[in-house]
Design a protein around this motif. Structure first.
Motif, PDB file in Angstrom:
ATOM      1  N   TYR A  75      -8.942  -2.713   1.024  1.00  9.28           N
ATOM      2  CA  TYR A  75     -10.000  -4.010   0.355  1.00  9.28           C
ATOM      3  C   TYR A  75     -10.826  -3.464  -1.128  1.00  9.28           C
ATOM      4  N   ARG A  76     -11.270  -2.050  -0.849  1.00  5.43           N
ATOM      5  CA  ARG A  76     -12.514  -1.664  -1.373  1.00  5.43           C
ATOM      6  C   ARG A  76     -10.969  -0.855  -2.441  1.00  5.43           C
ATOM      7  N   ARG A  77     -10.265   0.037  -2.459  1.00  5.28           N
ATOM      8  CA  ARG A  77      -9.533   0.682  -3.325  1.00  5.28           C
ATOM      9  C   ARG A  77      -8.548  -0.372  -4.150  1.00  5.28           C
ATOM     10  N   HIS A  78      -8.219  -2.540  -4.001  1.00  6.25           N
ATOM     11  CA  HIS A  78      -8.273  -2.940  -5.024  1.00  6.25           C
ATOM     12  C   HIS A  78      -9.301  -3.282  -5.854  1.00  6.25           C
ATOM     13  N   TYR A  79     -10.566  -3.802  -4.378  1.00  6.37           N
ATOM     14  CA  TYR A  79     -11.303  -4.587  -4.920  1.00  6.37           C
ATOM     15  C   TYR A  79     -11.925  -3.557  -6.306  1.00  6.37           C
ATOM     16  N   ALA A  80     -12.189  -2.304  -6.669  1.00  6.77           N
ATOM     17  CA  ALA A  80     -12.385  -1.610  -8.178  1.00  6.77           C
ATOM     18  C   ALA A  80     -11.108  -1.265  -9.021  1.00  6.77           C
ATOM     19  N   SER A  81     -10.363  -2.312  -8.718  1.00  7.64           N
ATOM     20  CA  SER A  81      -8.697  -1.658 -10.038  1.00  7.64           C
ATOM     21  C   SER A  81      -8.534  -3.432 -10.427  1.00  7.64           C
ATOM     22  N   HIS A  82      -9.315  -3.286 -11.510  1.00  7.97           N
ATOM     23  CA  HIS A  82      -8.682  -4.506 -12.805  1.00  7.97           C
ATOM     24  C   HIS A  82      -7.293  -4.717 -12.356  1.00  7.97           C
ATOM     25  N   GLU A  83      -6.591  -4.017 -12.576  1.00  5.90           N
ATOM     26  CA  GLU A  83      -5.435  -4.761 -12.695  1.00  5.90           C
ATOM     27  C   GLU A  83      -5.013  -4.880 -11.238  1.00  5.90           C
ATOM     28  N   SER A  84      -5.803  -4.006  -9.949  1.00  9.16           N
ATOM     29  CA  SER A  84      -5.405  -5.449  -9.058  1.00  9.16           C
ATOM     30  C   SER A  84      -5.975  -6.525  -8.443  1.00  9.16           C
ATOM     31  N   ARG A  85      -7.050  -6.303  -9.726  1.00 14.34           N
ATOM     32  CA  ARG A  85      -7.599  -7.879  -9.588  1.00 14.34           C
ATOM     33  C   ARG A  85      -6.699  -9.051  -9.769  1.00 14.34           C
ATOM     34  N   LEU A  86      -6.001  -8.440 -10.716  1.00 15.40           N
ATOM     35  CA  LEU A  86      -4.917  -9.328 -10.992  1.00 15.40           C
ATOM     36  C   LEU A  86      -3.861 -10.420 -10.564  1.00 15.40           C
ATOM     37  N   LYS A  87      -3.966  -9.439  -9.273  1.00 14.95           N
ATOM     38  CA  LYS A  87      -2.580  -9.924  -8.693  1.00 14.95           C
ATOM     39  C   LYS A  87      -3.455 -10.331  -7.453  1.00 14.95           C
ATOM     40  N   TYR A  88      -4.622  -9.339  -7.212  1.00 13.90           N
ATOM     41  CA  TYR A  88      -5.039 -10.181  -5.319  1.00 13.90           C
ATOM     42  C   TYR A  88      -6.425 -10.650  -5.588  1.00 13.90           C
ATOM     43  N   ASP A  89      -6.658 -12.306  -4.823  1.00 15.98           N
ATOM     44  CA  ASP A  89      -7.998 -12.783  -4.853  1.00 15.98           C
ATOM     45  C   ASP A  89      -8.765 -12.027  -3.137  1.00 15.98           C
ATOM     46  N   LEU A  90      -9.616 -11.184  -4.628  1.00 16.47           N
ATOM     47  CA  LEU A  90     -10.327 -10.515  -3.499  1.00 16.47           C
ATOM     48  C   LEU A  90     -12.197 -10.901  -3.147  1.00 16.47           C
ATOM     49  N   GLU A  91     -12.066 -12.182  -3.652  1.00 12.32           N
ATOM     50  CA  GLU A  91     -13.227 -12.910  -4.043  1.00 12.32           C
ATOM     51  C   GLU A  91     -13.674 -13.582  -3.236  1.00 12.32           C
ATOM     52  N   SER A  92     -15.700 -13.800  -2.675  1.00 12.73           N
ATOM     53  CA  SER A  92     -16.034 -14.071  -1.654  1.00 12.73           C
ATOM     54  C   SER A  92     -15.108 -15.319  -1.074  1.00 12.73           C
ATOM     55  N   PRO A  93     -14.992 -16.448  -1.819  1.00 14.39           N
ATOM     56  CA  PRO A  93     -14.188 -17.523  -0.922  1.00 14.39           C
ATOM     57  C   PRO A  93     -12.709 -17.016   0.508  1.00 14.39           C
ATOM     58  N   SER A  94     -11.748 -16.413  -0.811  1.00 15.03           N
ATOM     59  CA  SER A  94     -11.132 -15.509   0.275  1.00 15.03           C
ATOM     60  C   SER A  94     -10.800 -14.788   0.915  1.00 15.03           C
ATOM     61  N   LEU A  95     -12.461 -13.996   0.985  1.00 11.72           N
ATOM     62  CA  LEU A  95     -12.684 -13.205   2.213  1.00 11.72           C
ATOM     63  C   LEU A  95     -13.211 -14.392   3.670  1.00 11.72           C
ATOM     64  N   ASN A  96     -13.864 -15.424   3.117  1.00  7.68           N
ATOM     65  CA  ASN A  96     -14.746 -16.317   4.355  1.00  7.68           C
ATOM     66  C   ASN A  96     -13.359 -16.214   5.198  1.00  7.68           C
ATOM     67  N   LYS A  97     -12.433 -17.233   4.633  1.00  9.20           N
ATOM     68  CA  LYS A  97     -10.722 -17.989   4.516  1.00  9.20           C
ATOM     69  C   LYS A  97     -10.420 -16.724   6.010  1.00  9.20           C
ATOM     70  N   LEU A  98     -10.782 -15.601   5.875  1.00 10.91           N
ATOM     71  CA  LEU A  98      -9.560 -14.318   6.381  1.00 10.91           C
ATOM     72  C   LEU A  98     -10.433 -14.187   7.483  1.00 10.91           C
ATOM     73  N   GLY A  99     -12.165 -13.962   7.190  1.00  9.85           N
ATOM     74  CA  GLY A  99     -13.056 -14.319   8.411  1.00  9.85           C
ATOM     75  C   GLY A  99     -12.848 -15.327   9.665  1.00  9.85           C
ATOM     76  N   GLN A 100     -12.866 -16.370   8.888  1.00  6.70           N
ATOM     77  CA  GLN A 100     -12.360 -17.442   9.641  1.00  6.70           C
ATOM     78  C   GLN A 100     -11.326 -17.676  10.612  1.00  6.70           C
ATOM     79  N   HIS A 101     -10.275 -16.439   9.657  1.00  8.56           N
ATOM     80  CA  HIS A 101      -8.915 -16.382  10.935  1.00  8.56           C
ATOM     81  C   HIS A 101      -9.225 -15.889  11.799  1.00  8.56           C
ATOM     82  N   LEU A 102     -10.210 -14.489  11.571  1.00  9.69           N
ATOM     83  CA  LEU A 102      -9.929 -13.840  12.742  1.00  9.69           C
ATOM     84  C   LEU A 102     -10.919 -14.067  14.227  1.00  9.69           C
ATOM     85  N   LEU A 103     -11.844 -15.489  13.130  1.00  6.71           N
ATOM     86  CA  LEU A 103     -12.561 -15.685  14.787  1.00  6.71           C
ATOM     87  C   LEU A 103     -11.750 -16.426  15.504  1.00  6.71           C
ATOM     88  N   LEU A 104     -10.912 -16.974  15.123  1.00  9.35           N
ATOM     89  CA  LEU A 104      -9.221 -17.624  15.487  1.00  9.35           C
ATOM     90  C   LEU A 104      -9.296 -16.925  16.266  1.00  9.35           C
TER      91      LEU A 104
END
Length: 380
Positions: free
Chosen positions: A283-312
């Motif tokens: 995550y940190r590798r992609h988060y710091a990369s402008h090019e990666s952020r053109l491909k991946y949604d690493l912002e807070s709402p997307s991370l929250n959905k990941l966390g909720q799924h992990l709880l499930l």
């Protein structure tokens, strides 16, 4: 030989104003501001059978403008304008044969108008609204025109990365203003397709969606999406979507409307196979990369959905780390602290759960969920 190759590369950069940022100023922006041609337009839309907007209170549908592609003059506005200007049946980014007429023109000036021809980036598979919609990731509608007044100033796009601190202009047509306005301000931050912009707290964003964001040399760098918050200070801001998608649309990219890959898609397989430590590193590798952020949604709402799924999946400790990453990305959203509190409860740590809920209450006292959770945990 090296000098010759370097010189050729430099020439390409300087003379290709549409693929790289040129330092040369556009002629129009070097004129006194009072001599600038109109840039901000309003959208007036008519559909068949008398349909226009979702509510009769709308006189027009936000802001639009013209772009100069080098070979043609096109009209653009924000894709989410179709939330307002739509038929009752429309839920795709496609107007089919329902459009009767779409005009753009400066506010209070119908004479200098733009007549829309057709939507160039229509897509019958792209969902307009609802949980499946991701249109705000690429918030551009691009139209051909059958007529455009020469009195309107088209903008040349710039596709190079936008940098924090850049001086910019916003040309907008807010509903509450009697005429179009020009705002001079600066970029707070820019990563991937998202540009966060400093704005006066009195600015009313309603009607300004679709406004062009123009750099100090006169080049288009983004389109206004809506309200936001500065990640660093928590103060009100606005956000824009960069010209990255516009370039793809003009190039007729086959994967034009592919959504960004979510944090869950990227990180969950790594969590389940290699553990959370490896996932955080990725995550940190992609988060710091402008090019990666053109491909991946690493912002807070997307991370929250990941966390909720992990709880499930009964992975509360991993969920806690996901929510902590979310807070590090954007510490001003009260709901993330509620989710973190839930994860701590699931992990059996009531003390840290209460602290998380208390932070939620601090950010948004009106929400009763966190206070009720605190009361329940304190009573045990």
């Amino acid at each position: 030989m090296t000098k010759l190759v370097s010189g050729c590369i430099l020439c390409l950069i300087l003379f290709n104003g549409f693929t790289a940022f040129s330092q040369q100023k556009e002629a129009w922006i070097m004129q006194p501001k009072e001599k600038w041609k109109p840039i901000a337009l309003i959208n007036e839309v008519w559909y068949q059978n008398g349909e226009r907007y979702v509510h009769s209170s709308f006189e027009y549908a936000a802001t639009g403008f013209l772009i100069d592609t080098g070979t043609d003059t096109l009209a653009v506005t924000a894709k989410h304008v179709l939330w307002i200007a739509k038929t009752k049946a429309m839920n795709r980014v496609d107007m089919g044969n329902s459009l009767q007429k779409w005009l753009m023109h400066p506010k209070n000036n119908l004479a200098d108008s733009v007549v829309i021809d057709r939507l160039l980036n229509a897509d019958t598979s792209e969902v307009l609204q609802g949980p499946a919609s991701t249109i705000t990731q690429r918030d551009w509608l691009v139209f051909s025109t059958s007529y455009h007044s020469p009195a309107i100033q088209p903008l040349k796009p710039r596709y190079s990365k936008v940098n924090p601190g850049e001086k910019i202009y916003i040309f907008a047509s807010p509903y509450e203003e009697k005429s179009s306005i020009t705002i001079e301000t600066r970029v707070i931050e820019a990563m991937g397709t998202r540009i966060i912009i400093d704005i006066d707290s009195t600015f009313k964003v309603g009607g300004a969606s679709g406004s062009p964001i123009v750099d100090e040399n006169g080049y288009l760098i983004g389109i206004l999406g809506g309200s936001s918050v500065s990640r660093k200070t928590g103060k009100p801001a606005i956000y824009a979507i960069s010209t990255h998608y516009l370039q793809k649309a003009l190039d007729q990219d086959k994967n034009l409307n592919t959504p960004l890959i979510s944090a869950q898609e990227l990180l969950l397989p790594i969590i389940l196979s290699k553990g959370m430590k490896a996932a955080v590193k990725e995550y940190r590798r992609h988060y710091a990369s402008h090019e990666s952020r053109l491909k991946y949604d690493l912002e807070s709402p997307s991370l929250n959905k990941l966390g909720q799924h992990l709880l499930l999946l009964n992975h509360p400790k991993d969920a806690i780390e996901a929510f902590q990453l979310s807070i590090a990305d954007f510490p001003w959203y009260f709901e993330t602290y509620n989710l973190l509190g839930n994860a701590y409860v699931a992990a059996g740590n009531s003390i840290k759960a209460i602290k998380a809920y208390q932070q939620s209450v601090k950010l948004y006292p009106e929400d009763k969920t966190a206070q009720e959770a605190i009361n329940t945990l304190s009573a045990k």
